[in-house]
Structure formats: structure tokens, C-alpha cells
Write an enzyme that holds these catalytic residues in place. Structure first.
Site, PDB file in Angstrom:
ATOM      1  CG  ASP B  51     -38.065  27.391  11.008  1.00 20.56           C
ATOM      2  OD1 ASP B  51     -38.429  26.213  10.875  1.00 20.56           O
ATOM      3  OD2 ASP B  51     -38.685  28.229  11.701  1.00 20.56           O
ATOM      4  CE1 TYR B 109     -31.001  27.033  16.432  1.00 18.63           C
ATOM      5  CE2 TYR B 109     -31.272  25.960  18.567  1.00 18.63           C
ATOM      6  CZ  TYR B 109     -31.396  25.942  17.184  1.00 18.63           C
ATOM      7  OH  TYR B 109     -31.922  24.845  16.559  1.00 18.63           O
TER       8      TYR B 109
END
Lengths: 252, 252
Positions: B51, B109
Site C-alpha cells: 500500500d 512483514y
């Protein structure tokens, strides 16, 4: 009434601490905020002048003001005005006779660097890339030579106005974690560019250069030492005064 | 011929990975460089679309090109063209049948945050400040509930086009060092905003919220979970393929 501030900044977009006519500096931003808070011209002093691009985790500042604002609330008053890359972390009434520039007993700086074939975008802002893998043991042996009381004349950029170039370095610590190397230096004071010259010499020694530290103490000549490292890898970690300046916050 | 790239970026000034008409994105910068290198329109695929504002330590990309440039030299060719906040760290010929989007077996992540009364300028770029001190043990107990194969429908922002919301999370690790907290999550794949929703729920639980994880797996309802954390605390650490994509450089 004198107040003391603990200040942190990302030095990337500051032309250093000291006020200048046109450039954006830490001191000018603090004094601009102080003017707004106190309604009067207010000088803000710092424990030392960091260069353009140098960061600070814990710069200590003081200012004199007449105000009804409780000392510990000044932090929030400043932070409502300051830009996001500059923050007051703590504020308090200064101890009797306190002067943040003259009373500092010890300062700690940290120099950060990493070794990689390409720049690493997530490290570039606060560390400097070097192109050879350093030998930490060689660096460690050279670091020990820096410790103690020495005439650091050779470790000083020209233009310094210091009366004496004798300083005491209490410790030089090297660490490595996840590829990020740090040189952490504590001393009773530092000459102009002294930490960046020490870092440059230690890194060069780590990459194979013969150390010139002992000889440089004797000769006082800058030229035998390696080049000054760039500003962005340097940050002022702490200035100590031998007294507790701030109440420890409840979170700590 | 297919090539594979290991790519890192500071996501602050990118509108995410995926190409958009007008915005600055990672994919558009990579494709612009590829056009310059190969002299032909070249699509660059990524292991996943990060994103706007999300960072990457190790995004894996592939592209198809006809060129005489040795695969391992592509890294330098890209870096001569790319902006400083985007770098190719490694380049190689892709294994037979390799597809960076479809072949990914595991991704990791990391979500970074810190607790402080004021923003800390030296942490703000890559971490998010929280206003209460989290209880790591409470977070740890909640983190364990995330691990395993579950239907993560409730942990997904609306607008996801995934066929199934069942995913396997192999591990959720919490660490704290010098006041910086990290949540490191490895799974076989992640839904839209899934890591930021997990981070939000774990942080809220650390700050006293009752955990709603088990109930959310059953109900599939987003609303019992805490709010999605901001993008800047998130970085893609690694995408794994079960094969070695790059020669280990001599420095490692």
C-alpha cells in the site's frame, strides 16, 4: 526563571543547531516557538552546536522566561508549534546556576554506518554506506587508542575556536546488529568534527588502513588521519550534567 | 528470458507498489527504468502490492527481457536510473517457470511502533507512536491465537478480491529494543490490510482491550477488532519461494 528542555530532531532538513540569517536551524525554530509562547524575544541555548544534517536524540537546551505556564507543560506548548522533525521531549525548571552549554559534564555521540553493495533505502537516512566490509577487531584495537585524555588537535576541522584541544574520551564502543554498525563515543567534550574524524579513521582502519592515531596525537596533524565522515550518520545521544534534570516519566 | 530482482524502498513518498495513472509508484519507477535499460516497454511484477506508505526491505520482482546484459549486472543498471528511495539490491536469472506473484511460498512483514509522550523525530518515519505503554505479555497471549490456519475474513479491509480468506500464519513474534517494538509475522499469504489489522488488534490488547480474535475467526466480522494501524509502521521484510533466487554475495 530558567527552564531546561530535552530536545530531539531529525537533522536532515536543518542547517544545524545554530541560528543563521536565512537558513532553517534548530535554534531558530525553537526561538520562533518561544516567541509565540512567551510573547517576547527569547534566546534558546543548546548543550552544543550540531552541524547541518546531524541528528539529536537528546539535545539539552535552556531558556529564560517569565511565565505562569508550569515548567512540565512547556513541552506541550512547544510541540503544538514546532515542525514534526523537531520535538521537545521533556521540560522542567532548571537547577540553580544551570547553564546547558557550560555545565555539561559528558556527551555521548553515536555514528551509524553499514556495508552493502547498493544503498539500502531504509538505512540511508540515518546511516552512511561503506563499500568494504569492516574488520571489527581491527576497529576495536584502534578504538582503545582513542580512549583517555589526549590532545585531539589532529582530530579537529580547521576553524575551531576552542581554547584547548585536550579532551577526555571516556569510552568508544562498537556494535553491529542486523548489518548496522554503531560507534558510540562518550567524552567530556568534543572539538569541531571530532566524532566524524574519529569515525572516519576507525572505519578506514576497519577497511585495511594502518592506524595513525598515536602518531596524530603526537604530531597534531590532521592529514595522516582518514577523511571526515558525512553528517547524516551522526547523532547526539545525550548530554549529562551530573544532576537529574527531568523527573523520570511514569512510563520508564 | 525472465529475470528476478530483489528490491527495497522507503515507501514514504510512493503511492504504493502498483502502477497508477498519475501517482508515483514503485512499479511505475521500475518500469520506467526498465524501458530505459531495455529500450522496450517492460512489465515489472511484484510478489505483492504494498500500500501507499508501506516500506520494503526485500520485495521480489520479475520481468521478461531480451538483453545481452549479464543478469547480475542488471542491479547496477537499474540503480543508475532509479531514485534514491528505491534500489535493486540483487538481480539474477529467474529459475525455470518462476513467477514472483504466484510462486511465493511465505512472506514476512514487520510492524514497528513505540510508546512515548511526544513523537520521537528519529523514529517517526518508520514506526507509529502509541499513547499507552503496551503489556507485552498480554500481546504475546493474543499473538499465539493468530498463528495457524484460519479464515481471516474479519482481518481484511473491504474491497479485497481474494478468492478465499483462509490463510496460514506460521509465526507472530514480538520484540522490544530501546523502546522500539516490532511485530514480525510470517504467513503463506496475507489479505488486504491483514497485517495492519492484526497489529492494531494486538496493540489494542496490549493497551487493555479484550481480545476479539477467536470470536472474529468465527463471526468473520471486522467490527469487533481494533482499528487498522497506519501504513508507515509496516514493512515487507521478505518473500520466500522455496528456492534460492540469488547467489549469496561475498559479504554475507
Amino acid at each position: 526563571m530558567r527552564y531546561v528542555l530535552l530536545v530531539s530532531y531529525d537533522g536532515t532538513h536543518f542547517c544545524g543547531f545554530q541560528k543563521q540569517k536565512k537558513e532553517r536551524t534548530v535554534q531558530s525554530e525553537l526561538e520562533r516557538a518561544a516567541f509565540e509562547i512567551f510573547g517576547a524575544e527569547t534566546k534558546v541555548a543548546g548543550s552544543g552546536r550540531t552541524d547541518a544534517g546531524v541528528h539529536a536524540e537528546g539535545q539539552v537546551c535552556h531558556l529564560d522566561a517569565e511565565t505562569n505556564i508550569p515548567a512540565e507543560k512547556l513541552r506541550e506548548c512547544f510541540n503544538r508549534i514546532l515542525p514534526p522533525d523537531l520535538r521537545v521531549l521533556k521540560s522542567a525548571a532548571a537547577p540553580e546556576g544551570f547553564d546547558c552549554t557550560r555545565s555539561a559534564k559528558r556527551k555521548t555521540y553515536c555514528y551509524s554506518f553499514y556495508f552493502a553493495e547498493s544503498e539500502l533505502p531504509l538505512l540511508e537516512r540515518y546511516a552512511v554506506r561503506i563499500k568494504e566490509k569492516p574488520d571489527l577487531e581491527r576497529m576495536q584495537r584502534a578504538a582503545v587508542l582513542i580512549e583517555g585524555e589526549h590532545d585531539f588537535k589532529a582530530f579537529c576541522a580547521s576553524g575551531s575556536s576552542a581554547k584547548t584541544s585536550v579532551r577526555t574520551v571516556y569510552s568508544v564502543r562498537l556494535t553491529e546488529r542486523g548489518g548496522l554498525y554503531e560507534i558510540r563515543i562518550t567524552g567530556n567534550g568534543f572539538l569541531y568534527n571530532m566524532v566524524r574524524i574519529i569515525a572516519g579513521e576507525l572505519i578506514a582502519v576497519g577497511c585495511g588502513k594502518e592506524e595513525a592515531i598515536t602518531a596524530a596525537f603526537e604530531s597534531g596533524e590532521r592529514k595522516a588521519l582518514a577523511k571526515t565522515m558525512p553528517a547524516k550518520g551522526l547523532r547526539l545521544v545525550e548530554a549529562e550534567y551530573g544532576v537529574k534534570l527531568f523527573e523520570t516519566a511514569s512510563e520508564e
